[in-house]
Design a protein around this motif. Structure first.
Motif, PDB file in Angstrom:
ATOM      1  N   ALA A 184     -56.395 -29.064  60.096  1.00 35.35           N
ATOM      2  CA  ALA A 184     -55.771 -28.265  59.192  1.00 35.35           C
ATOM      3  C   ALA A 184     -55.532 -28.719  57.855  1.00 35.35           C
ATOM      4  O   ALA A 184     -55.500 -28.231  56.727  1.00 35.35           O
ATOM      5  CB  ALA A 184     -54.268 -27.735  59.857  1.00 35.35           C
ATOM      6  N   TYR A 185     -55.008 -29.964  57.954  1.00 33.31           N
ATOM      7  CA  TYR A 185     -54.901 -31.052  56.914  1.00 33.31           C
ATOM      8  C   TYR A 185     -56.131 -31.232  56.018  1.00 33.31           C
ATOM      9  O   TYR A 185     -56.376 -30.922  54.815  1.00 33.31           O
ATOM     10  CB  TYR A 185     -54.215 -32.463  57.198  1.00 33.31           C
ATOM     11  N   ARG A 186     -57.156 -31.533  56.778  1.00 33.18           N
ATOM     12  CA  ARG A 186     -58.637 -31.426  56.294  1.00 33.18           C
ATOM     13  C   ARG A 186     -59.158 -29.836  55.527  1.00 33.18           C
ATOM     14  O   ARG A 186     -59.515 -30.267  54.493  1.00 33.18           O
ATOM     15  CB  ARG A 186     -59.632 -31.321  57.210  1.00 33.18           C
ATOM     16  N   ARG A 187     -58.485 -29.012  55.993  1.00 35.45           N
ATOM     17  CA  ARG A 187     -58.960 -27.505  55.253  1.00 35.45           C
ATOM     18  C   ARG A 187     -57.595 -27.455  54.251  1.00 35.45           C
ATOM     19  O   ARG A 187     -57.941 -26.299  53.587  1.00 35.45           O
ATOM     20  CB  ARG A 187     -58.665 -26.416  56.267  1.00 35.45           C
ATOM     21  N   THR A 188     -56.830 -28.184  53.887  1.00 37.88           N
ATOM     22  CA  THR A 188     -55.713 -28.230  52.870  1.00 37.88           C
ATOM     23  C   THR A 188     -56.553 -28.633  51.621  1.00 37.88           C
ATOM     24  O   THR A 188     -56.728 -29.784  51.301  1.00 37.88           O
ATOM     25  CB  THR A 188     -54.358 -28.966  53.155  1.00 37.88           C
ATOM     26  N   ALA A 189     -56.413 -27.487  50.510  1.00 34.31           N
ATOM     27  CA  ALA A 189     -57.098 -27.953  49.132  1.00 34.31           C
ATOM     28  C   ALA A 189     -56.012 -28.491  48.518  1.00 34.31           C
ATOM     29  O   ALA A 189     -56.088 -29.112  47.244  1.00 34.31           O
ATOM     30  CB  ALA A 189     -57.863 -26.883  48.877  1.00 34.31           C
ATOM     31  N   ARG A 190     -54.619 -27.716  48.448  1.00 32.58           N
ATOM     32  CA  ARG A 190     -53.625 -28.048  47.526  1.00 32.58           C
ATOM     33  C   ARG A 190     -52.175 -28.026  48.214  1.00 32.58           C
ATOM     34  O   ARG A 190     -52.104 -27.179  49.132  1.00 32.58           O
ATOM     35  CB  ARG A 190     -53.498 -26.864  46.533  1.00 32.58           C
ATOM     36  N   ILE A 191     -51.489 -28.985  48.036  1.00 31.88           N
ATOM     37  CA  ILE A 191     -50.078 -28.975  48.604  1.00 31.88           C
ATOM     38  C   ILE A 191     -49.212 -29.028  47.389  1.00 31.88           C
ATOM     39  O   ILE A 191     -49.114 -29.896  46.442  1.00 31.88           O
ATOM     40  CB  ILE A 191     -49.715 -30.490  49.335  1.00 31.88           C
ATOM     41  N   HIS A 192     -48.212 -27.873  47.396  1.00 29.48           N
ATOM     42  CA  HIS A 192     -47.479 -27.596  46.288  1.00 29.48           C
ATOM     43  C   HIS A 192     -46.017 -27.948  47.144  1.00 29.48           C
ATOM     44  O   HIS A 192     -45.661 -27.519  47.964  1.00 29.48           O
ATOM     45  CB  HIS A 192     -47.434 -26.104  45.812  1.00 29.48           C
ATOM     46  N   LEU A 193     -45.195 -28.129  46.034  1.00 31.49           N
ATOM     47  CA  LEU A 193     -43.941 -28.044  46.241  1.00 31.49           C
ATOM     48  C   LEU A 193     -43.339 -26.349  46.310  1.00 31.49           C
ATOM     49  O   LEU A 193     -44.073 -25.842  45.482  1.00 31.49           O
ATOM     50  CB  LEU A 193     -42.707 -28.748  45.323  1.00 31.49           C
ATOM     51  N   VAL A 194     -42.072 -26.235  46.811  1.00 30.15           N
ATOM     52  CA  VAL A 194     -41.901 -24.731  46.647  1.00 30.15           C
ATOM     53  C   VAL A 194     -41.490 -24.251  45.070  1.00 30.15           C
ATOM     54  O   VAL A 194     -41.764 -23.135  44.722  1.00 30.15           O
ATOM     55  CB  VAL A 194     -40.203 -24.490  47.428  1.00 30.15           C
ATOM     56  N   SER A 195     -41.178 -25.180  44.255  1.00 30.71           N
ATOM     57  CA  SER A 195     -41.099 -24.929  42.863  1.00 30.71           C
ATOM     58  C   SER A 195     -42.290 -24.727  42.375  1.00 30.71           C
ATOM     59  O   SER A 195     -42.503 -23.473  41.648  1.00 30.71           O
ATOM     60  CB  SER A 195     -40.341 -26.054  42.137  1.00 30.71           C
ATOM     61  N   SER A 196     -43.419 -25.430  42.399  1.00 35.33           N
ATOM     62  CA  SER A 196     -44.857 -25.447  41.716  1.00 35.33           C
ATOM     63  C   SER A 196     -45.416 -24.248  42.191  1.00 35.33           C
ATOM     64  O   SER A 196     -46.325 -23.675  41.865  1.00 35.33           O
ATOM     65  CB  SER A 196     -45.569 -26.772  42.010  1.00 35.33           C
ATOM     66  N   PHE A 197     -45.208 -23.977  43.611  1.00 36.11           N
ATOM     67  CA  PHE A 197     -45.907 -22.836  44.100  1.00 36.11           C
ATOM     68  C   PHE A 197     -45.334 -21.553  43.775  1.00 36.11           C
ATOM     69  O   PHE A 197     -46.163 -20.619  43.254  1.00 36.11           O
ATOM     70  CB  PHE A 197     -45.579 -22.750  45.571  1.00 36.11           C
ATOM     71  N   HIS A 198     -44.110 -21.523  43.420  1.00 39.10           N
ATOM     72  CA  HIS A 198     -43.593 -20.204  42.469  1.00 39.10           C
ATOM     73  C   HIS A 198     -44.263 -20.027  41.297  1.00 39.10           C
ATOM     74  O   HIS A 198     -44.625 -18.942  40.686  1.00 39.10           O
ATOM     75  CB  HIS A 198     -42.084 -20.093  42.391  1.00 39.10           C
TER      76      HIS A 198
END
Length: 537
Positions: A184-198
């Protein structure tokens, strides 16, 4: 007349604050909230989160946050149609440390969001991890130790990132995800914080992480205010490309995406990067000068204050982050906040009026009876195995237990935040001149009296109900002016919005201050003994 909107995506609810500003007017037009549990019961949350069989594992469904943002925007347009149609800029605050994991469809889904359908349906399949770990999670102790070891130890990590490794921080959470679910980590293209996600949802494109919220990850170098390669390498492989860039807190992301403009008839308002709830509360309570503390009595109890120069606690208590005003801020978090107060209230069958009466009818110092209120794993001090300990306190004495939990919370905050205001590690006195109280329990005068007496400082309650949302709205104004090369000083930004409520100035009582000076030492001793013996009941 210009209108600015601030959101606060907290643990339990989404709040919006709408302000207007012109040459002679500063006005809060509207503040409205929706609680996740009540408004979105289909997600099954309890106080905004989901818990597993392991009490240390706490997460939330990010789709719920998408749903809430959409519904809140509809409510705002209904309540303030004229102001929303003339909106100049938006920013936001969000619970800190939580992370959202997105696959390669993420940007495509944002680009293709159709205004005819709710945004939640457009984003249903963009998550490589369906649940987002949040700040209440305490399951990553092993990952914390691994990261600290890889970067040269706890002191090296704190010196560069502002803190030792904390279980709730984003870096250890990312490492845990990579170890437990590498595919699943390999399939992760972007990791956002809750703030930057919003912020990304509003702008329709990947938003940066601001330096204030980025500081709470164990990944950002405080000196360069950019990702620290050594910490990235210690956390997970190829992490740099999965993270957004880091930018100052007044950076514009873009303008409101077509989805919002077409669905709700909104203008192309500027979107300013979101930050964390503590950095936004710093602004929302007017703490833009050193020597004052802000205390938020919410799901967690949090103490924060502005620092002109960098100070890091050698024992790893609390953490230092970049301030949205450009300097530094110290933050110390206590996990057992409002939920612990509610447990005591409910245990004795009280409502809040009876709770307040119990405080009024018991003396400062509680005849020496004390409680260590670690109902859940605690952040400060570091307690992974929860348990409540009573010292000379009868569990059947309802009134004494009410006073004991409030005194315990205030003494823990006072004892563990001296480093933020420059007091010596063995000095029982606080050097803060004024405390600004915020959050739900700040509406209880008896609670604030205990705070004033324990800290020996005047306590002022801000008029704004949600300091984080107000701070976000003021940050939107500040960022909007900066974007057109017409900057406004922070003192001018907060003037008029953060004036204290004249009916809520609580003075410390000298006799009670003297009682607590002794009791704080005894409380610190009891805390140390409990931590050494792990003797919890």
């Amino acid at each position: 007349m210009s209108y600015y909107l601030g959101f606060d995506a907290s643990t339990q609810s989404l709040t919006a604050t709408l302000i207007n500003v012109d040459a002679g007017n500063r006005e809060i037009l509207l503040e409205t909230s929706m609680a996740y549990d009540a408004e979105f019961p289909s997600y099954g949350t309890d106080h905004g989160v989901l818990r597993g069989a392991d009490p240390g594992v706490v997460a939330a469904p990010p789709l719920m946050w998408v749903d809430a943002l959409d519904r809140m925007m509809a409510r705002l347009v209904e309540l303030q149609p004229q102001a929303m149609s003339q909106l100049s800029a938006i920013s936001g605050s969000a619970q800190q440390h939580g992370s959202v994991y997105l696959n390669e469809r993420w940007q495509q889904a944002l680009d293709g969001a159709r205004s005819a359908a709710p945004l939640v349906t457009e984003l249903a399949d963009v998550f490589s991890r369906p649940l987002a770990p949040v700040w209440m999670d305490s399951s990553t102790s092993r990952e914390c130790a691994e990261i600290e070891s890889a970067v040269g130890g706890e002191a090296a990590l704190a010196r560069n990132t502002g803190s030792r490794a904390f279980e709730r921080f984003t870096g250890p959470q990312i490492r845990s995800f990579f170890k437990k679910n590498p595919e699943a980590y390999r399939r992760t293209a972007r990791i956002h914080l809750v703030s930057s996600f919003h912020a990304s949802l509003l702008a329709g494109e990947d938003a940066p992480i601001d330096v204030g919220d980025g500081s709470g990850m164990n990944l950002m170098d405080l000196d360069t205010r950019s990702w620290w390669p050594t910490a990235l390498d210690a956390t997970a492989p190829d992490l740099a490309r999965r993270l957004p860039v880091v930018r100052p807190s007044w950076t514009p992301v873009g303008t409101l995406a077509p989805y919002w403009r077409n669905r709700y008839g909104l203008p192309a308002a500027r979107v300013v990067v979101w930050s964390g709830d503590n950095p936004c509360s710093l602004i929302g309570t007017g703490l833009v000068r050193e020597g004052r503390l802000g205390i938020s009595l919410g799901t967690s109890d949090t103490v924060c204050g502005m620092m002109r120069t960098l100070r890091i606690h050698q024992a790893g208590i609390g953490y230092v982050s970049a301030s949205p005003a450009g300097d530094y801020m110290g933050t110390t978090v206590f996990k057992n906040g409002s939920l612990a107060r509610e447990r005591v209230r409910d245990q004795y069958g009280m409502n809040w009026a009876a709770f307040s009466e119990a405080l009024r009818s018991t003396p400062p110092g509680n005849h020496g009876a004390m409680m260590l209120p670690w109902f859940d794993p605690e952040i400060t001090p570091h307690v992974l195995t929860p348990g409540v300990r009573r010292v000379s306190l009868d569990p059947g004495d309802a009134r004494a237990n009410v006073r004991a939990i409030i005194e315990a919370q205030m003494m823990a905050m006072a004892n563990h935040t001296k480093w933020m205001v420059g007091a010596g590690s063995h000095d029982p006195a606080s050097t803060a001149s004024v405390i600004r109280a915020m959050g739900g329990a700040s509406g209880n005068r008896e609670v604030l009296q205990v705070m004033a007496d324990v800290f020996g400082a005047e306590v002022i309650r801000s008029r704004a109900g949600n300091a984080a949302a107000l701070g976000a709205a003021m940050r939107a104004w500040h960022g909007d002016r900066a974007a057109v090369n017409d900057p406004i000083a922070w003192d001018d930004v907060v003037e008029g919005f953060t004036d204290p409520d004249p009916g809520w100035r609580i003075e410390p009582r000298p006799k009670a201050v003297a009682v607590y000076a002794d009791l704080r030492r005894r409380y610190a001793d009891a805390e140390r003994t409990a931590l050494e013996s792990r003797d919890f009941t």
